[in-house]
Design a protein around this motif. Structure first.
Motif, PDB file in Angstrom:
ATOM      1  N   PHE A 229       0.856  -1.185   0.000  1.00 49.70           N
ATOM      2  CA  PHE A 229       0.000   0.000   0.000  1.00 49.70           C
ATOM      3  C   PHE A 229       0.894   1.237   0.000  1.00 49.70           C
ATOM      4  CE2 PHE A 229      -2.439  -3.411   1.851  1.00 49.70           C
ATOM      5  CZ  PHE A 229      -3.713  -3.256   1.315  1.00 49.70           C
ATOM      6  N   TYR A 230       0.932   1.927  -1.123  1.00 47.87           N
ATOM      7  CA  TYR A 230       1.754   3.121  -1.228  1.00 47.87           C
ATOM      8  C   TYR A 230       0.973   4.325  -0.719  1.00 47.87           C
ATOM      9  CZ  TYR A 230       4.835   0.268  -4.075  1.00 47.87           C
ATOM     10  OH  TYR A 230       5.672  -0.719  -4.510  1.00 47.87           O
ATOM     11  N   ARG A 231       1.719   5.346  -0.286  1.00 55.05           N
ATOM     12  CA  ARG A 231       1.053   6.545   0.222  1.00 55.05           C
ATOM     13  C   ARG A 231       0.274   7.211  -0.902  1.00 55.05           C
ATOM     14  NH1 ARG A 231       4.166  11.325  -0.663  1.00 55.05           N
ATOM     15  NH2 ARG A 231       6.092  10.916  -1.795  1.00 55.05           N
ATOM     16  N   GLY A 232      -0.861   7.777  -0.561  1.00 54.53           N
ATOM     17  CA  GLY A 232      -1.712   8.362  -1.582  1.00 54.53           C
ATOM     18  C   GLY A 232      -2.209   9.733  -1.200  1.00 54.53           C
TER      19      GLY A 232
ATOM     20  N   VAL B 243     -11.651  10.208  -6.333  1.00 55.99           N
ATOM     21  CA  VAL B 243     -10.602   9.265  -6.704  1.00 55.99           C
ATOM     22  C   VAL B 243      -9.400   9.488  -5.800  1.00 55.99           C
ATOM     23  CG1 VAL B 243      -9.100   8.455  -8.552  1.00 55.99           C
ATOM     24  CG2 VAL B 243     -11.409   9.273  -9.082  1.00 55.99           C
ATOM     25  N   ILE B 244      -8.909   8.440  -5.201  1.00 58.69           N
ATOM     26  CA  ILE B 244      -7.716   8.519  -4.379  1.00 58.69           C
ATOM     27  C   ILE B 244      -6.542   8.087  -5.232  1.00 58.69           C
ATOM     28  CG2 ILE B 244      -6.609   7.768  -2.245  1.00 58.69           C
ATOM     29  CD1 ILE B 244      -9.351   7.067  -1.182  1.00 58.69           C
ATOM     30  N   VAL B 245      -5.600   9.002  -5.408  1.00 56.69           N
ATOM     31  CA  VAL B 245      -4.467   8.723  -6.284  1.00 56.69           C
ATOM     32  C   VAL B 245      -3.194   8.674  -5.463  1.00 56.69           C
ATOM     33  CG1 VAL B 245      -5.556   9.765  -8.287  1.00 56.69           C
ATOM     34  CG2 VAL B 245      -4.173  11.173  -6.784  1.00 56.69           C
ATOM     35  N   GLY B 246      -2.208   7.984  -5.976  1.00 52.86           N
ATOM     36  CA  GLY B 246      -0.931   7.883  -5.277  1.00 52.86           C
ATOM     37  C   GLY B 246       0.154   7.467  -6.235  1.00 52.86           C
ATOM     38  N   GLU B 247       1.192   6.863  -5.715  1.00 48.63           N
ATOM     39  CA  GLU B 247       2.287   6.405  -6.544  1.00 48.63           C
ATOM     40  C   GLU B 247       1.827   5.216  -7.380  1.00 48.63           C
ATOM     41  OE1 GLU B 247       6.000   5.921  -4.594  1.00 48.63           O
ATOM     42  OE2 GLU B 247       5.574   7.443  -3.101  1.00 48.63           O
ATOM     43  N   GLU B 248       2.075   5.298  -8.667  1.00 45.64           N
ATOM     44  CA  GLU B 248       1.598   4.268  -9.573  1.00 45.64           C
ATOM     45  C   GLU B 248       2.557   3.079  -9.581  1.00 45.64           C
ATOM     46  OE1 GLU B 248      -1.288   4.166 -11.089  1.00 45.64           O
ATOM     47  OE2 GLU B 248      -1.839   6.047 -10.143  1.00 45.64           O
ATOM     48  N   LYS B 249       2.443   2.259  -8.558  1.00 39.67           N
ATOM     49  CA  LYS B 249       3.224   1.032  -8.472  1.00 39.67           C
ATOM     50  C   LYS B 249       2.278  -0.112  -8.170  1.00 39.67           C
ATOM     51  CE  LYS B 249       7.431   3.333  -6.893  1.00 39.67           C
ATOM     52  NZ  LYS B 249       8.493   3.397  -5.847  1.00 39.67           N
ATOM     53  N   THR B 250       2.622  -1.292  -8.629  1.00 36.79           N
ATOM     54  CA  THR B 250       1.705  -2.418  -8.499  1.00 36.79           C
ATOM     55  C   THR B 250       2.356  -3.581  -7.768  1.00 36.79           C
ATOM     56  OG1 THR B 250       2.376  -3.332 -10.635  1.00 36.79           O
ATOM     57  CG2 THR B 250       0.521  -1.788 -10.627  1.00 36.79           C
ATOM     58  N   SER B 251       1.499  -4.444  -7.248  1.00 36.75           N
ATOM     59  CA  SER B 251       1.924  -5.710  -6.656  1.00 36.75           C
ATOM     60  C   SER B 251       1.303  -6.832  -7.471  1.00 36.75           C
ATOM     61  CB  SER B 251       1.444  -5.809  -5.202  1.00 36.75           C
ATOM     62  OG  SER B 251       1.860  -4.707  -4.430  1.00 36.75           O
ATOM     63  N   GLN B 252       2.012  -7.920  -7.597  1.00 30.86           N
ATOM     64  CA  GLN B 252       1.479  -9.083  -8.300  1.00 30.86           C
ATOM     65  C   GLN B 252       0.798 -10.007  -7.298  1.00 30.86           C
ATOM     66  OE1 GLN B 252       1.336  -9.824 -11.616  1.00 30.86           O
ATOM     67  NE2 GLN B 252       2.165  -7.775 -12.036  1.00 30.86           N
ATOM     68  N   ILE B 253      -0.519 -10.107  -7.400  1.00 35.10           N
ATOM     69  CA  ILE B 253      -1.297 -10.960  -6.507  1.00 35.10           C
ATOM     70  C   ILE B 253      -2.034 -11.984  -7.362  1.00 35.10           C
ATOM     71  CG2 ILE B 253      -3.051 -11.069  -4.699  1.00 35.10           C
ATOM     72  CD1 ILE B 253      -0.592  -9.484  -3.897  1.00 35.10           C
ATOM     73  N   ASN B 254      -1.673 -13.238  -7.209  1.00 35.82           N
ATOM     74  CA  ASN B 254      -2.275 -14.328  -7.983  1.00 35.82           C
ATOM     75  C   ASN B 254      -2.208 -14.063  -9.490  1.00 35.82           C
ATOM     76  OD1 ASN B 254      -3.157 -15.815  -5.601  1.00 35.82           O
ATOM     77  ND2 ASN B 254      -4.730 -14.232  -5.365  1.00 35.82           N
ATOM     78  N   GLY B 255      -1.081 -13.501  -9.915  1.00 38.65           N
ATOM     79  CA  GLY B 255      -0.877 -13.250 -11.337  1.00 38.65           C
ATOM     80  C   GLY B 255      -1.555 -11.997 -11.865  1.00 38.65           C
ATOM     81  N   THR B 256      -2.141 -11.194 -10.993  1.00 43.84           N
ATOM     82  CA  THR B 256      -2.832  -9.976 -11.405  1.00 43.84           C
ATOM     83  C   THR B 256      -2.120  -8.767 -10.812  1.00 43.84           C
ATOM     84  OG1 THR B 256      -4.984 -11.090 -11.540  1.00 43.84           O
ATOM     85  CG2 THR B 256      -5.010  -8.699 -11.312  1.00 43.84           C
ATOM     86  N   ALA B 257      -1.918  -7.740 -11.643  1.00 35.77           N
ATOM     87  CA  ALA B 257      -1.283  -6.517 -11.165  1.00 35.77           C
ATOM     88  C   ALA B 257      -2.303  -5.693 -10.382  1.00 35.77           C
ATOM     89  CB  ALA B 257      -0.748  -5.712 -12.345  1.00 35.77           C
ATOM     90  N   VAL B 258      -1.990  -5.438  -9.114  1.00 33.46           N
ATOM     91  CA  VAL B 258      -2.902  -4.714  -8.233  1.00 33.46           C
ATOM     92  C   VAL B 258      -2.215  -3.437  -7.759  1.00 33.46           C
ATOM     93  CG1 VAL B 258      -4.246  -4.785  -6.101  1.00 33.46           C
ATOM     94  CG2 VAL B 258      -3.942  -6.881  -7.455  1.00 33.46           C
TER      95      VAL B 258
ATOM     96  N   ALA C 111      -7.600  -0.337  -3.313  1.00 34.79           N
ATOM     97  CA  ALA C 111      -6.901  -1.187  -4.269  1.00 34.79           C
ATOM     98  C   ALA C 111      -7.728  -1.263  -5.544  1.00 34.79           C
ATOM     99  CB  ALA C 111      -6.678  -2.583  -3.700  1.00 34.79           C
ATOM    100  N   SER C 112      -7.059  -1.451  -6.664  1.00 35.01           N
ATOM    101  CA  SER C 112      -7.763  -1.582  -7.938  1.00 35.01           C
ATOM    102  C   SER C 112      -6.987  -2.504  -8.857  1.00 35.01           C
ATOM    103  CB  SER C 112      -7.959  -0.212  -8.596  1.00 35.01           C
ATOM    104  OG  SER C 112      -6.705   0.384  -8.882  1.00 35.01           O
ATOM    105  N   PHE C 113      -7.718  -3.177  -9.734  1.00 30.13           N
ATOM    106  CA  PHE C 113      -7.091  -4.054 -10.725  1.00 30.13           C
ATOM    107  C   PHE C 113      -8.106  -4.342 -11.819  1.00 30.13           C
ATOM    108  CE2 PHE C 113      -9.044  -6.807  -7.541  1.00 30.13           C
ATOM    109  CZ  PHE C 113      -9.712  -7.749  -8.305  1.00 30.13           C
ATOM    110  N   GLU C 114      -7.609  -4.894 -12.928  1.00 27.55           N
ATOM    111  CA  GLU C 114      -8.472  -5.356 -14.007  1.00 27.55           C
ATOM    112  C   GLU C 114      -8.177  -6.820 -14.268  1.00 27.55           C
ATOM    113  OE1 GLU C 114      -8.505  -2.997 -17.527  1.00 27.55           O
ATOM    114  OE2 GLU C 114      -8.873  -1.098 -16.457  1.00 27.55           O
ATOM    115  N   LYS C 115      -9.249  -7.561 -14.478  1.00 27.01           N
ATOM    116  CA  LYS C 115      -9.097  -9.003 -14.663  1.00 27.01           C
ATOM    117  C   LYS C 115     -10.305  -9.538 -15.429  1.00 27.01           C
ATOM    118  CE  LYS C 115      -8.179 -13.188 -11.878  1.00 27.01           C
ATOM    119  NZ  LYS C 115      -9.263 -14.050 -12.375  1.00 27.01           N
ATOM    120  N   ASP C 116     -10.042 -10.435 -16.367  1.00 26.88           N
ATOM    121  CA  ASP C 116     -11.112 -11.082 -17.137  1.00 26.88           C
ATOM    122  C   ASP C 116     -12.069 -10.066 -17.771  1.00 26.88           C
ATOM    123  OD1 ASP C 116     -10.034 -13.493 -16.312  1.00 26.88           O
ATOM    124  OD2 ASP C 116     -11.396 -13.691 -14.615  1.00 26.88           O
ATOM    125  N   GLY C 117     -11.521  -8.946 -18.224  1.00 18.09           N
ATOM    126  CA  GLY C 117     -12.335  -7.944 -18.899  1.00 18.09           C
ATOM    127  C   GLY C 117     -13.155  -7.073 -17.973  1.00 18.09           C
ATOM    128  N   ALA C 118     -12.910  -7.154 -16.681  1.00 16.37           N
ATOM    129  CA  ALA C 118     -13.657  -6.348 -15.711  1.00 16.37           C
ATOM    130  C   ALA C 118     -12.685  -5.527 -14.869  1.00 16.37           C
ATOM    131  CB  ALA C 118     -14.513  -7.239 -14.820  1.00 16.37           C
TER     132      ALA C 118
END
Length: 234
Positions: free
Chosen positions: A77-80, A151-166, A187-194
């Motif tokens: 969780f990066y600072r936002g 919208v809560i914005v912060g540093e645009e960095k991701t973590s890989q959780i179960n193969g998904t960039a979060v 937290a936000s991510f896109e997966k399976d077209g959603a």
């Protein structure tokens, strides 16, 4: 002989008692001289201390935190910061409560409450679903359509959780009149077209519990195969 010659020479140079007294008084009457020190030797440690002080003062106000999933993957969780957006929807939504089967399919069997679907009035197609998992609010829908006016914005960095960039962050609010702060994890991510957005907030003192909760939700949603949103209609 040599030592005696030196001693005799020194005696010849020695002043008489009256001269010695005047010299002594003259020396004692002078103001004390300020001792000069090498500036490099003194300023170097001072500069080092100043650098440490500035480093402490310049540290980010909101520290980075992390939580591990049950499988050991780390969600960071990066600072936002918070930004308001004026988002207008390109369609008129109509809503209805989701069935238990629809909620289970959309939200990966999480025990969600207040599950609601928002549908396009013209086509009847679902645009997003909204539900609450304990203190975590979950939006799941068509990318770009989620109704987030803040919208809560912060540093645009991701973590890989179960193969998904979060992308995840942490926002600490200003103190209220009682000196208390609230914390918001998101937290936000896109997966399976959603697209999926999660937000969990409460008192700062409950931060560990809130962070654990939203991490569990992210873990469950990224493990599951999300259903096609086209399968749900009004």
């Amino acid at each position: 002989m040599k030592n005696e010659a030196i001693r005799a020479a020194l005696q010849d140079l020695s002043p008489d008692e009256e001269t010695a007294r005047r010299v002594k008084n003259a020396v004692l009457s002078r103001p004390a001289a300020k001792t000069k020190t090498a500036p490099v030797k003194i300023l170097a440690p001072l500069a080092a201390c100043l650098a440490v002080a500035l480093l402490v003062l310049c540290l980010p106000q909101f520290s980075t935190e992390s939580e591990r999933t049950d499988s050991g993957e780390k969600l960071i969780f990066y600072r936002g910061s918070q930004a308001l957006s004026d988002k207008s929807l390109a369609f008129v939504p109509v809503t209805r409560a989701l069935t238990a089967e629809e909620s289970e399919a959309l939200f990966a069997s999480l025990p969600v409450q207040e599950a609601t679907g928002a549908f396009d009035e013209k086509t009847g197609a679902i645009r997003w679903a909204q539900a609450v998992y304990s203190e975590t609010e979950i939006f799941l829908g068509v990318p770009g359509d989620l109704p987030l006016d803040t919208v809560i914005v912060g540093e645009e960095k991701t973590s890989q959780i179960n193969g998904t960039a979060v992308t995840a962050g942490r926002l600490l609010t200003e103190r209220n009149s009682r000196g208390e702060r609230n914390v918001i994890y998101y937290a936000s991510f896109e997966k399976d077209g959603a697209a999926c957005y999660l937000e969990c907030g409460g008192a700062q003192a409950q931060g560990d519990t809130l962070r654990r909760q939203i991490t569990d939700a992210v873990d469950a949603l990224t493990k599951a195969a999300l259903p096609s949103l086209a399968s749900l209609t009004y």
